[in-house]
Design an enzyme around this catalytic site. Sequence first.
Site, PDB file in Angstrom:
ATOM      1  N   GLY A   1      -7.821   4.124  -2.895  1.00  0.00           N
ATOM      2  CA  GLY A   1      -7.869   4.108  -1.441  1.00  0.00           C
ATOM      3  C   GLY A   1      -9.104   4.739  -0.835  1.00  0.00           C
ATOM      4  O   GLY A   1      -9.538   4.342   0.253  1.00  0.00           O
TER       5      GLY A   1
ATOM      6  N   THR B   1      -0.091  -0.692  -5.009  1.00  0.00           N
ATOM      7  CA  THR B   1       0.502  -0.758  -3.675  1.00  0.00           C
ATOM      8  C   THR B   1       0.979  -2.163  -3.377  1.00  0.00           C
ATOM      9  O   THR B   1       0.336  -3.123  -3.781  1.00  0.00           O
ATOM     10  CB  THR B   1      -0.598  -0.404  -2.638  1.00  0.00           C
ATOM     11  OG1 THR B   1      -0.957   0.934  -2.830  1.00  0.00           O
ATOM     12  CG2 THR B   1      -0.149  -0.641  -1.215  1.00  0.00           C
TER      13      THR B   1
ATOM     14  N   GLY C   1      -3.777   8.308   1.071  1.00  0.00           N
ATOM     15  CA  GLY C   1      -4.750   7.256   0.769  1.00  0.00           C
ATOM     16  C   GLY C   1      -4.980   6.311   1.928  1.00  0.00           C
ATOM     17  O   GLY C   1      -4.726   6.641   3.097  1.00  0.00           O
TER      18      GLY C   1
HETATM   19  N1  ASP Z   1      -4.369   2.206  -2.288  1.00  0.00           N
HETATM   20  C1  ASP Z   1      -3.400   3.130  -2.797  1.00  0.00           C
HETATM   21  C2  ASP Z   1      -3.866   4.521  -2.562  1.00  0.00           C
HETATM   22  O1  ASP Z   1      -5.032   4.800  -2.737  1.00  0.00           O
HETATM   23  C3  ASP Z   1      -3.146   2.977  -4.225  1.00  0.00           C
HETATM   24  C4  ASP Z   1      -2.672   1.634  -4.621  1.00  0.00           C
HETATM   25  O2  ASP Z   1      -3.169   0.604  -4.202  1.00  0.00           O
HETATM   26  O3  ASP Z   1      -1.737   1.605  -5.396  1.00  0.00           O
HETATM   27  O4  ASP Z   1      -3.037   5.350  -2.271  1.00  0.00           O
END
Ligand code: ASP
Length: 331
Positions: free
Chosen positions: A244, A190, A220
Amino acid sequence: MINRRHFLSKSSLVLGGAMIAPRVFSNSYSVQNESFPIVISTWEHGIPANEAAWKVLAGGGHSLDAVEAGVRVPEGDPNVITVGKGGIPDASGKVTLDACIMDEKGRAGSVTYLQHIVHPVSVARLVMEKTPHVMLSGKGALKFALENGFKKEKLLTSERKKHWKEWKKENAKFSNKINIENINEDNHDTIGMLAIDKDGRLSGACTTSGMGYKLPGRVGDSPIIGAGLFVDGEVGGAVATGTGELVMKTLGTFLVVELMRNGMSPQQACEEAVRRIVQKIPDYGKHQIGYLALNTKGENGSFCIRPGFNYALKTADQTELIEAEAWLKKL
Ligand code: ASP
């Protein structure tokens, strides 16, 4: 005789022996500091994103415009496979996006499970600015976007479709029971960005295509205010990346900001928020979480569970990719 109300508003209050400073509501988040402007963002794709944000900041613009412009870069880049166009799809082959944005006044907007729109962060901003709500989801979010001038586009690239088909073949027995098995090292990147402009205003944005091959319908932490992103213009801001579910269970970025409010540095606050995950979530070691924080003085910090999380930083005289320290140190 002193008018009592006037007296109270002019002085500190003493209640039960404790001094309570009177609250100052007027623009206390707007200060100048020689380390401003500053922008930080998660992972290596933060470098070009920071450059775009910097154009706004260097021109004296608002940090809200900067973070939106910044994270739009990976959103629009089909080679970044964890954000926006070109993102890894869910288990059914659909690219579904989550994003949010927050400014120094505590205004917030968010979209979840949004399909067909390349720049969910801009839809989130519109939710914040043009509706009485904080979050729009799924079909409603898409309808809102289309009615407000966003164009429907194909988000699944042929490259990602090919990989998804291979994944499907290998996971022929994929069922709704499987979740954790989907996680691999490449699918959690992310972009979360925090910026302070020259007038000391702090904003943040967070945008993602979420966990690769997630269960259809999964949302997420990234679009959840207080999980993927939190900003308090009088204290600081924090963003999260990684699995997440762990961040949502501990309301990670809200925790980081509250720890800073209570006196911790951004670095200490990120470490403490990772420690909370370690204390509360037994299988934390199978996951990666990276926290990144910035306080209103421009001090920043980061911490993660496993080695490998990095973040990009840009100021007038610094452009860097910084390796975060990890709870589980390199072996
Ligand atoms: N935090 C994001 C999620 O769980 C994933 C990520 O950091 O790429 O959707």
